[in-house]
Design a protein around this motif. Structure first.
Motif, mmCIF file in Angstrom:
data_model
loop_
_atom_site.group_PDB
_atom_site.id
_atom_site.type_symbol
_atom_site.label_atom_id
_atom_site.label_comp_id
_atom_site.label_asym_id
_atom_site.label_seq_id
_atom_site.Cartn_x
_atom_site.Cartn_y
_atom_site.Cartn_z
ATOM 1 N N GLY A 44 0.804 -1.215 0.000
ATOM 2 C CA GLY A 44 0.000 0.000 0.000
ATOM 3 C C GLY A 44 0.837 1.265 0.000
ATOM 4 O O GLY A 44 1.999 1.275 0.423
ATOM 5 N N VAL A 45 0.226 2.347 -0.437
ATOM 6 C CA VAL A 45 0.951 3.612 -0.590
ATOM 7 C C VAL A 45 1.408 4.163 0.762
ATOM 8 O O VAL A 45 2.485 4.773 0.847
ATOM 9 C CB VAL A 45 0.122 4.642 -1.390
ATOM 10 C CG1 VAL A 45 -1.070 5.137 -0.607
ATOM 11 C CG2 VAL A 45 0.999 5.791 -1.835
ATOM 12 N N ALA A 46 0.653 3.968 1.839
ATOM 13 C CA ALA A 46 1.081 4.468 3.149
ATOM 14 C C ALA A 46 2.361 3.773 3.589
ATOM 15 O O ALA A 46 3.286 4.409 4.116
ATOM 16 C CB ALA A 46 -0.025 4.268 4.188
ATOM 17 N N SER A 47 2.438 2.482 3.355
ATOM 18 C CA SER A 47 3.642 1.719 3.702
ATOM 19 C C SER A 47 4.826 2.152 2.839
ATOM 20 O O SER A 47 5.950 2.276 3.331
ATOM 21 C CB SER A 47 3.365 0.221 3.526
ATOM 22 O OG SER A 47 4.492 -0.536 3.847
ATOM 23 N N LEU A 48 4.581 2.390 1.561
ATOM 24 C CA LEU A 48 5.662 2.864 0.689
ATOM 25 C C LEU A 48 6.126 4.261 1.101
ATOM 26 O O LEU A 48 7.327 4.547 1.094
ATOM 27 C CB LEU A 48 5.207 2.875 -0.770
ATOM 28 C CG LEU A 48 5.032 1.515 -1.425
ATOM 29 C CD1 LEU A 48 4.482 1.672 -2.840
ATOM 30 C CD2 LEU A 48 6.340 0.737 -1.430
ATOM 31 N N ALA A 49 5.194 5.114 1.485
ATOM 32 C CA ALA A 49 5.568 6.460 1.928
ATOM 33 C C ALA A 49 6.443 6.386 3.180
ATOM 34 O O ALA A 49 7.416 7.143 3.309
ATOM 35 C CB ALA A 49 4.319 7.296 2.187
ATOM 36 N N ALA A 50 6.127 5.469 4.087
ATOM 37 C CA ALA A 50 6.952 5.307 5.292
ATOM 38 C C ALA A 50 8.341 4.804 4.924
ATOM 39 O O ALA A 50 9.347 5.238 5.509
ATOM 40 C CB ALA A 50 6.272 4.345 6.261
#
Length: 122
Positions: A44-50
């Protein structure tokens, strides 16, 4: 002894928009293992952003030198759920020059923001 500390935040919606605008961006920032979950689904994008925030924090912990390659730092998740940094190439060379032997990393995402802290230890 602590060699460096880095912290970074990434606005998740802004990061998602950048990935959508530039389809090749994900492959420039991440290795395959970071893009996929253990079952093979896309992360997911939130995990990639982290994970992106962790790479920015890592660069800060190393003094933000020029020439570091994004894919020379990889955030992996151990079976326990703990994130761990693997470094190679340009990042490993800078870490070795500074005497870094161990990394501490913490990731979080909530309320539209992803964040990471990295501590480089001798």
């Amino acid at each position: 002894m602590i060699v460096g500390v880095g912290i970074d935040v990434a606005e998740i919606d802004r990061f998602a928009a950048a990935l959508e605008r530039t389809p090749q961006l994900a492959e420039r920032l991440f290795v395959t293992g970071e893009l996929l979950l253990p079952g093979g689904e896309r992360r997911g994008v939130a995990s990639l952003a982290a994970r992106f925030a962790a790479k920015e924090a890592l660069a800060k912990a190393l003094g933000a030198p020029r020439g570091l390659r994004w894919t020379d730092a990889e955030v992996v998740t151990e079976d326990s759920g703990q994130p761990v940094l693997l470094v190679r190439g340009t990042v490993a060379a800078r870490a070795t020059a500074l005497g870094v032997r161990h990394w501490h990393v913490s990731l979080s995402h909530d309320a539209g923001v992803a964040s990471a802290v990295v501590i480089a230890e001798r």
